[in-house]
Design a protein around this motif. Sequence first.
Motif, PDB file in Angstrom:
ATOM      1  N   HIS B   7      -1.002  -5.831 -14.392  1.00 50.42           N
ATOM      2  CA  HIS B   7       0.227  -5.703 -13.611  1.00 50.42           C
ATOM      3  C   HIS B   7       0.097  -4.721 -12.458  1.00 50.42           C
ATOM      4  CE1 HIS B   7       2.174  -8.091 -16.570  1.00 50.42           C
ATOM      5  NE2 HIS B   7       1.977  -7.199 -17.534  1.00 50.42           N
ATOM      6  N   CYS B   8       0.775  -5.043 -11.368  1.00 47.79           N
ATOM      7  CA  CYS B   8       0.840  -4.118 -10.231  1.00 47.79           C
ATOM      8  C   CYS B   8       1.425  -2.775 -10.678  1.00 47.79           C
ATOM      9  CB  CYS B   8       1.721  -4.692  -9.132  1.00 47.79           C
ATOM     10  SG  CYS B   8       1.164  -6.281  -8.505  1.00 47.79           S
ATOM     11  N   ALA B   9       2.379  -2.837 -11.601  1.00 47.81           N
ATOM     12  CA  ALA B   9       3.023  -1.597 -12.033  1.00 47.81           C
ATOM     13  C   ALA B   9       1.993  -0.639 -12.634  1.00 47.81           C
ATOM     14  CB  ALA B   9       4.133  -1.901 -13.045  1.00 47.81           C
ATOM     15  N   VAL B  12      -0.097   0.782  -9.731  1.00 51.46           N
ATOM     16  CA  VAL B  12       0.620   1.827  -8.994  1.00 51.46           C
ATOM     17  C   VAL B  12       0.674   3.116  -9.820  1.00 51.46           C
ATOM     18  CG1 VAL B  12       2.913   2.498  -8.145  1.00 51.46           C
ATOM     19  CG2 VAL B  12       1.971   0.252  -7.559  1.00 51.46           C
ATOM     20  N   GLU B  13       0.860   2.964 -11.116  1.00 54.16           N
ATOM     21  CA  GLU B  13       0.956   4.133 -11.995  1.00 54.16           C
ATOM     22  C   GLU B  13      -0.320   4.987 -11.946  1.00 54.16           C
ATOM     23  OE1 GLU B  13       3.774   4.882 -13.388  1.00 54.16           O
ATOM     24  OE2 GLU B  13       2.814   6.751 -14.059  1.00 54.16           O
ATOM     25  N   LEU B  15      -2.505   5.099  -9.484  1.00 51.78           N
ATOM     26  CA  LEU B  15      -2.976   5.297  -8.120  1.00 51.78           C
ATOM     27  C   LEU B  15      -3.204   6.766  -7.754  1.00 51.78           C
ATOM     28  CD1 LEU B  15      -3.576   3.190  -6.120  1.00 51.78           C
ATOM     29  CD2 LEU B  15      -1.267   3.426  -5.180  1.00 51.78           C
ATOM     30  N   GLY B  16      -2.314   7.624  -8.215  1.00 48.56           N
ATOM     31  CA  GLY B  16      -2.438   9.040  -7.887  1.00 48.56           C
ATOM     32  C   GLY B  16      -3.772   9.591  -8.339  1.00 48.56           C
ATOM     33  N   GLU B  17      -4.103   9.354  -9.601  1.00 52.82           N
ATOM     34  CA  GLU B  17      -5.371   9.851 -10.124  1.00 52.82           C
ATOM     35  C   GLU B  17      -6.549   9.107  -9.501  1.00 52.82           C
ATOM     36  OE1 GLU B  17      -5.219  11.274 -14.490  1.00 52.82           O
ATOM     37  OE2 GLU B  17      -3.869   9.553 -14.377  1.00 52.82           O
ATOM     38  N   TYR B  18      -6.319   7.839  -9.167  1.00 52.34           N
ATOM     39  CA  TYR B  18      -7.392   7.059  -8.553  1.00 52.34           C
ATOM     40  C   TYR B  18      -7.813   7.646  -7.214  1.00 52.34           C
ATOM     41  CZ  TYR B  18      -9.830   3.147  -6.356  1.00 52.34           C
ATOM     42  OH  TYR B  18     -10.755   2.376  -5.705  1.00 52.34           O
ATOM     43  N   ILE B  42      -3.484  -3.963  -2.445  1.00 54.14           N
ATOM     44  CA  ILE B  42      -4.390  -3.370  -1.454  1.00 54.14           C
ATOM     45  C   ILE B  42      -3.569  -2.719  -0.345  1.00 54.14           C
ATOM     46  CG2 ILE B  42      -6.116  -3.866   0.318  1.00 54.14           C
ATOM     47  CD1 ILE B  42      -7.147  -6.100  -1.497  1.00 54.14           C
ATOM     48  N   PHE B  44      -0.606  -1.716  -0.625  1.00 53.14           N
ATOM     49  CA  PHE B  44       0.083  -0.566  -1.216  1.00 53.14           C
ATOM     50  C   PHE B  44      -0.822   0.661  -1.236  1.00 53.14           C
ATOM     51  CE2 PHE B  44       2.141   2.168  -4.189  1.00 53.14           C
ATOM     52  CZ  PHE B  44       3.494   1.912  -4.000  1.00 53.14           C
ATOM     53  N   VAL B  45      -2.065   0.469  -1.666  1.00 53.66           N
ATOM     54  CA  VAL B  45      -3.007   1.591  -1.725  1.00 53.66           C
ATOM     55  C   VAL B  45      -3.222   2.177  -0.326  1.00 53.66           C
ATOM     56  CG1 VAL B  45      -5.388   2.289  -2.199  1.00 53.66           C
ATOM     57  CG2 VAL B  45      -4.240   0.727  -3.749  1.00 53.66           C
ATOM     58  N   TYR B  48      -0.197   4.084   0.781  1.00 54.57           N
ATOM     59  CA  TYR B  48      -0.088   5.301  -0.043  1.00 54.57           C
ATOM     60  C   TYR B  48      -1.018   6.379   0.506  1.00 54.57           C
ATOM     61  CZ  TYR B  48      -0.101   7.868  -4.628  1.00 54.57           C
ATOM     62  OH  TYR B  48      -0.005   8.795  -5.642  1.00 54.57           O
TER      63      TYR B  48
END
Lengths: 217, 93
Positions: B7-9, B12-13, B15-18, B42, B44-45, B48
Amino acid sequence: MADTPTRTAPAEVREQEQPGQVPDVELVRKAQAGDAAAFAELVGRHQRQLYRLALRMTGSEADAQEVLQEAFLNAYQKLPNFRGEAQFSSWLYRIAANSALMRLRRKRRAPDALTDQPLELQGPRFSAEGYLDPAPLSDWSQRADEKMMDRELGTAIDQAVAGLPDDYRTVFLLKDVDGLSNEEIAGALDLTVPAVKSRLHRARLALREKLGEFFGE
Amino acid sequence: MANPLEHCADCVELLGEYIDGSLPPERAEALEAHLSLCPPCITFVRTYKATRALCRHKLAREMPAELKSSLQAFLAKNVPGYRTPGDGGGEKN
Ligand SMILES: [Zn+2]
């Protein structure tokens, strides 16, 4: 295809202990033995990050100046008690953060950091199946570079950041703008590292929404 | 290759650590596998990350020179034996 991860701290804002330099612990030992030059060297190393911390917490240049003076003087007086269990920088940040908090309380402008109220921060929306919905329409990151110097974008950024709750804003600025580590921020603001990460992420999501609106997403 | 996040969710969850580089490798792989299948994420990243870059550019602050000298003067007055490090002292630039 994936974007490569970028490292946390922008190199240009991390100027503390450089390779080949006398390590902080050694300077601390000398300063504890009464070497004022060693203490001056520690001040020189840490003043800029401490300034940013004070500025982000108080939101005022004048307050930051006083916090900085108070913090370094305090650190000097407490130096005999520093046992070296923590990093010197973390210990120093904690002293400065306490000074900033006391100043805010005196002004009755305590940050909502300590109240931990639930917040309605905007973020992306998802369909019931967990897909981005609506999907991002445009990749405005392409236009971001050319717009760097745009005055209206600057205003939009200021407003978006000002709209964040105090503790989210402080965490975001310290990490993404000033380059402190999660651990340093957690220590200074008396938060857990997961709490720092979660505030940071939610702040970024909320800011991304606002900037998306600016770019007409 | 790890199984893509479904899931995209979830994407997104994490992403910060990524983007901070602190996500465990197998989670990062699963996230990248999702990205390879999901153009909206993509975008979104990228946006962000652009958010962070724009804010850093706009909001970065250097310690003003006057503040450095007033701090030095203050410490010289209040810390016995304190002397401002001369040129070539502790500070770069
Ligand atoms: Zn997706």
